[in-house]
Design a protein around this motif. Structure first.
Motif, mmCIF file in Angstrom:
data_model
loop_
_atom_site.group_PDB
_atom_site.id
_atom_site.type_symbol
_atom_site.label_atom_id
_atom_site.label_comp_id
_atom_site.label_asym_id
_atom_site.label_seq_id
_atom_site.Cartn_x
_atom_site.Cartn_y
_atom_site.Cartn_z
ATOM 1 N N LEU A 71 39.528 -29.039 51.408
ATOM 2 C CA LEU A 71 39.695 -29.059 52.862
ATOM 3 C C LEU A 71 40.775 -28.079 53.310
ATOM 4 C CD1 LEU A 71 39.400 -32.896 53.501
ATOM 5 C CD2 LEU A 71 37.887 -31.127 54.391
ATOM 6 N N THR A 72 41.767 -27.857 52.457
ATOM 7 C CA THR A 72 42.781 -26.847 52.765
ATOM 8 C C THR A 72 42.139 -25.473 52.911
ATOM 9 O OG1 THR A 72 44.434 -28.086 51.501
ATOM 10 C CG2 THR A 72 44.918 -25.775 51.960
ATOM 11 N N LEU A 73 41.229 -25.155 51.974
ATOM 12 C CA LEU A 73 40.570 -23.844 52.010
ATOM 13 C C LEU A 73 39.560 -23.745 53.147
ATOM 14 C CD1 LEU A 73 40.029 -23.261 48.189
ATOM 15 C CD2 LEU A 73 41.795 -22.296 49.661
ATOM 16 N N VAL A 74 38.994 -24.881 53.562
ATOM 17 C CA VAL A 74 38.090 -24.864 54.712
ATOM 18 C C VAL A 74 38.847 -24.419 55.968
ATOM 19 C CG1 VAL A 74 36.764 -26.346 56.270
ATOM 20 C CG2 VAL A 74 36.469 -26.558 53.810
ATOM 21 N N ASN A 75 40.083 -24.899 56.112
ATOM 22 C CA ASN A 75 40.884 -24.567 57.290
ATOM 23 C C ASN A 75 41.583 -23.217 57.164
ATOM 24 O OD1 ASN A 75 41.006 -27.075 59.210
ATOM 25 N ND2 ASN A 75 41.091 -27.901 57.134
ATOM 26 N N ASN A 133 41.235 -20.082 54.359
ATOM 27 C CA ASN A 133 40.715 -19.592 53.080
ATOM 28 C C ASN A 133 41.623 -18.559 52.424
ATOM 29 O OD1 ASN A 133 40.291 -17.463 54.762
ATOM 30 N ND2 ASN A 133 38.061 -17.374 54.479
ATOM 31 N N ASP A 134 42.810 -18.313 52.999
ATOM 32 C CA ASP A 134 43.791 -17.418 52.370
ATOM 33 C C ASP A 134 44.918 -18.193 51.692
ATOM 34 O OD1 ASP A 134 42.446 -15.172 53.223
ATOM 35 O OD2 ASP A 134 43.521 -15.089 55.130
ATOM 36 N N TYR A 135 44.733 -19.480 51.508
ATOM 37 C CA TYR A 135 45.790 -20.340 50.974
ATOM 38 C C TYR A 135 45.836 -20.193 49.457
ATOM 39 C CZ TYR A 135 49.061 -24.085 52.173
ATOM 40 O OH TYR A 135 50.186 -24.821 52.427
ATOM 41 N N ALA A 136 46.708 -19.311 48.952
ATOM 42 C CA ALA A 136 46.737 -18.985 47.522
ATOM 43 C C ALA A 136 47.110 -20.194 46.671
ATOM 44 C CB ALA A 136 47.728 -17.847 47.275
ATOM 45 N N GLU A 137 48.046 -21.027 47.159
ATOM 46 C CA GLU A 137 48.481 -22.181 46.371
ATOM 47 C C GLU A 137 47.346 -23.171 46.143
ATOM 48 O OE1 GLU A 137 49.941 -21.026 49.000
ATOM 49 O OE2 GLU A 137 52.050 -20.575 48.592
ATOM 50 N N ALA A 138 46.482 -23.333 47.153
ATOM 51 C CA ALA A 138 45.348 -24.249 47.004
ATOM 52 C C ALA A 138 44.359 -23.730 45.961
ATOM 53 C CB ALA A 138 44.651 -24.441 48.345
ATOM 54 N N TYR A 139 44.101 -22.414 45.958
ATOM 55 C CA TYR A 139 43.239 -21.833 44.926
ATOM 56 C C TYR A 139 43.828 -22.080 43.538
ATOM 57 C CZ TYR A 139 40.297 -19.246 48.238
ATOM 58 O OH TYR A 139 39.390 -18.910 49.214
ATOM 59 N N ASN A 140 45.124 -21.905 43.434
ATOM 60 C CA ASN A 140 45.788 -22.098 42.141
ATOM 61 C C ASN A 140 45.627 -23.538 41.653
ATOM 62 O OD1 ASN A 140 47.922 -21.156 40.055
ATOM 63 N ND2 ASN A 140 48.806 -23.020 40.887
ATOM 64 N N ASN A 141 45.857 -24.493 42.545
ATOM 65 C CA ASN A 141 45.765 -25.899 42.138
ATOM 66 C C ASN A 141 44.328 -26.314 41.843
ATOM 67 O OD1 ASN A 141 48.484 -25.980 42.506
ATOM 68 N ND2 ASN A 141 48.444 -27.136 44.422
ATOM 69 N N LEU A 142 43.386 -25.751 42.598
ATOM 70 C CA LEU A 142 41.981 -26.028 42.292
ATOM 71 C C LEU A 142 41.613 -25.503 40.912
ATOM 72 C CD1 LEU A 142 40.088 -25.383 45.652
ATOM 73 C CD2 LEU A 142 40.150 -27.511 44.359
ATOM 74 N N ALA A 143 42.143 -24.326 40.566
ATOM 75 C CA ALA A 143 41.873 -23.767 39.235
ATOM 76 C C ALA A 143 42.437 -24.671 38.140
ATOM 77 C CB ALA A 143 42.487 -22.367 39.130
ATOM 78 N N VAL A 144 43.607 -25.234 38.366
ATOM 79 C CA VAL A 144 44.196 -26.161 37.388
ATOM 80 C C VAL A 144 43.319 -27.401 37.227
ATOM 81 C CG1 VAL A 144 46.178 -27.642 36.908
ATOM 82 C CG2 VAL A 144 46.543 -25.336 37.781
ATOM 83 N N LEU A 145 42.830 -27.938 38.352
ATOM 84 C CA LEU A 145 41.964 -29.124 38.281
ATOM 85 C C LEU A 145 40.652 -28.805 37.571
ATOM 86 C CD1 LEU A 145 42.505 -30.641 41.848
ATOM 87 C CD2 LEU A 145 43.424 -31.478 39.686
ATOM 88 N N GLU A 174 48.074 -28.146 65.807
ATOM 89 C CA GLU A 174 47.620 -27.319 66.918
ATOM 90 C C GLU A 174 46.688 -26.194 66.479
ATOM 91 O OE1 GLU A 174 51.105 -25.935 68.848
ATOM 92 O OE2 GLU A 174 51.620 -27.895 69.709
ATOM 93 N N ASN A 175 46.658 -25.876 65.192
ATOM 94 C CA ASN A 175 45.776 -24.811 64.727
ATOM 95 C C ASN A 175 45.365 -25.106 63.289
ATOM 96 O OD1 ASN A 175 47.973 -23.806 62.999
ATOM 97 N ND2 ASN A 175 48.848 -23.002 64.909
ATOM 98 N N GLU A 176 44.483 -24.259 62.755
ATOM 99 C CA GLU A 176 43.925 -24.501 61.420
ATOM 100 C C GLU A 176 44.970 -24.317 60.324
ATOM 101 O OE1 GLU A 176 40.565 -21.918 61.162
ATOM 102 O OE2 GLU A 176 39.226 -23.347 62.164
ATOM 103 N N GLU A 177 45.961 -23.431 60.547
ATOM 104 C CA GLU A 177 47.003 -23.233 59.532
ATOM 105 C C GLU A 177 47.823 -24.503 59.335
ATOM 106 O OE1 GLU A 177 46.252 -21.057 61.840
ATOM 107 O OE2 GLU A 177 45.505 -19.394 60.593
ATOM 108 N N GLU A 178 48.165 -25.164 60.444
ATOM 109 C CA GLU A 178 48.923 -26.407 60.326
ATOM 110 C C GLU A 178 48.089 -27.485 59.652
ATOM 111 O OE1 GLU A 178 50.313 -27.482 64.167
ATOM 112 O OE2 GLU A 178 51.717 -25.793 64.327
ATOM 113 N N THR A 179 46.800 -27.564 59.991
ATOM 114 C CA THR A 179 45.920 -28.545 59.348
ATOM 115 C C THR A 179 45.827 -28.283 57.849
ATOM 116 O OG1 THR A 179 44.629 -28.609 61.392
ATOM 117 C CG2 THR A 179 43.628 -29.590 59.441
ATOM 118 N N ALA A 180 45.757 -27.009 57.467
ATOM 119 C CA ALA A 180 45.685 -26.655 56.045
ATOM 120 C C ALA A 180 46.946 -27.091 55.310
ATOM 121 C CB ALA A 180 45.481 -25.149 55.891
#
Length: 447
Positions: free
Chosen positions: A382-386, A388-400, A351-357
């Motif tokens: 795509l998580t950050l597109v929906n 951009n405050d998703y800290a866990e996604a930034y962390n995992n992107l840094a690992v990759l 229903e919103n961008e947070e759920e999509t993220a």
């Protein structure tokens, strides 16, 4: 020639069918005719109240104003298992932060979003101000909401809920209590609700206790427990609930209240036992089923968790969060044929961008699990597109990025070492953090 319904009965019929706006309009037409009927006044106030009604027992959002201006002193070094506000004071039974995600205060994220959990907290000052008129309830309408027999009680509910004028509601309740010679328990409960909304918790406690002496009611016990929880006295609230169960054996709301407190105190094993007791009394209780399923998932039992989430699906719960959880359970239970279809349905129902993220983030974990790092990279992007405050996604992107050798996109070693030290302070037993610190020390030794 068809028979026309008398306007007052027509308005009452609309109210019973939850067509509150139409009911209020019909009552307004009736009140324009002299003389205005008291029944029409009462019905109109009820209709307007129901349009914005909030079950005060469930609505426990702590807004920004309450958090910033809280003058209630708590013990700086609380004994284990006696405080909800200070992290690290829980008794045994809680999962490690490496297994189950926790909130910033150190409590595990629950399996069911309640108004008092992080998912229901207002994020802006405007939302905090509007809280009493925008919060929803996961609980059926209580018996206290059914007392509208006289215009005075309906008027109080109208002022309290619709107009959100707590001061005038308190004045009305005080006059009504005085008129009843302080023998009416219902008005004492309303005064307690007003005091609670105004932040006068000790005064609210006195009113609720006085009401309980006159009339023993489940609602009043729940209100009093809310006061103790806001005063950071979970043990007192637990004792109150258990005393209530002695007088009201098998009452689901009291058992569920005990389970919630144990869950917030990070005592997951005790919480699970009480949620099971809830299901013995009401086997369609959504919150209990969801929380037990969540506990089984984080206890590395995805097959059992899957059974609970499928039960919710059979009961008619059909939303993004449920299919998100079903997708994760299917993946970890190695039922790969249902994993992607569940996530597709979750994306469709978001229903919103947070759920999509959240869905894309979980899909990224699935991609990491099957070894497709390119797909994982795209999912986290795509998580950050929906969101951009998703800290866990930034962390995992840094690992990759680090695995690809793009160290310049990750950050400098000194900041990494500082962050790793903070991580070790928060969770000393985390093996990956210890290995990272060891690698960084080797790098520094080579410089």
């Amino acid at each position: 020639m068809g028979l026309e319904l008398e306007p007052l009965f027509q308005a009452w019929s609309c109210f019973r069918r939850r067509k509150f706006r139409q009911c209020a309009d019909l009552c307004s037409q009736l009140l324009e005719r002299p003389p205005g009927e008291q029944a029409a006044w009462s019905l109109k106030t009820r209709a307007l109240t129901e349009m914005v009604y909030v079950d005060e027992i469930d609505m426990d959002q702590e807004g920004i104003a309450e958090m910033m201006l809280d003058e209630n002193a708590i013990a700086q070094v609380a004994r284990p298992g006696t405080s909800l506000k200070l992290p690290g004071t829980s008794q045994g039974g809680g999962p490690s932060p490496a297994v189950r995600p926790v909130t910033q205060s150190g409590r595990p994220i629950t399996g069911f979003v309640r108004p008092s959990t992080q998912g229901g907290r207002p994020s802006t000052m405007e939302q905090a101000i509007k809280t009493p008129r925008t919060a929803l309830t996961a609980r059926p309408i209580t018996s206290a909401s059914g007392r509208y027999g006289r215009l005075g009680t309906a008027l109080f509910e109208y002022i309290f809920h619709h107009e959100n004028d707590v001061k005038n509601a308190l004045d009305l309740a005080a006059l009504a209590t005085e008129h009843a010679q302080f023998k009416d328990w219902w008005w004492k409960v309303q005064i307690g609700k007003c005091y609670y909304r105004l932040g006068l918790y000790r005064e609210a406690e006195k009113q609720f206790k006085s009401a309980l002496k006159q009339q023993d009611m489940v609602d009043t016990i729940l209100y009093l427990a809310k006061v103790y929880l806001r005063l950071d006295q979970p043990v007192t609230a637990l004792n109150l609930f258990k005393q209530g169960l002695d007088r009201f054996p098998g009452e689901v709301t009291l058992i569920c209240g005990i389970a919630r407190i144990y869950e917030e105190m990070n005592n997951i094993s005790s919480a699970a036992e009480y949620y099971k007791d809830v299901l013995k009394q009401d086997n369609t209780h959504v919150e209990a089923i969801a929380c037990i399923g969540s506990n089984h998932f984080y206890a590395d039992q995805p097959e059992i968790a899957l059974r609970f989430y499928r039960r919710l699906l059979q009961m008619g719960v059909y939303n993004c969060q449920l299919f998100n959880n079903l997708g994760l359970c299917c993946f970890y239970a190695q039922q790969y044929d249902m994993t992607l279809s569940s996530f597709e349905r979750a994306l469709f129902l978001a229903e919103n961008e947070e759920e999509t993220a959240d869905v894309w983030y979980n899909l990224g974990h699935v991609a990491v699990g099957i070894g497709d790092l390119n797909l994982a990279y795209q999912c986290f992007k795509l998580t950050l597109v929906n969101n951009n405050d998703y800290a866990e996604a930034y962390n995992n992107l840094a690992v990759l990025e680090m695995q690809k050798g793009h160290v310049e996109q990750v950050g400098d070693l000194q900041r990494s070492y500082t962050a790793a030290q903070k991580s070790e302070e928060a969770f000393p037993g985390h093996v990956d953090t210890q290995q990272l610190i060891k690698q960084l020390k080797q790098h520094f030794a080579m410089l």
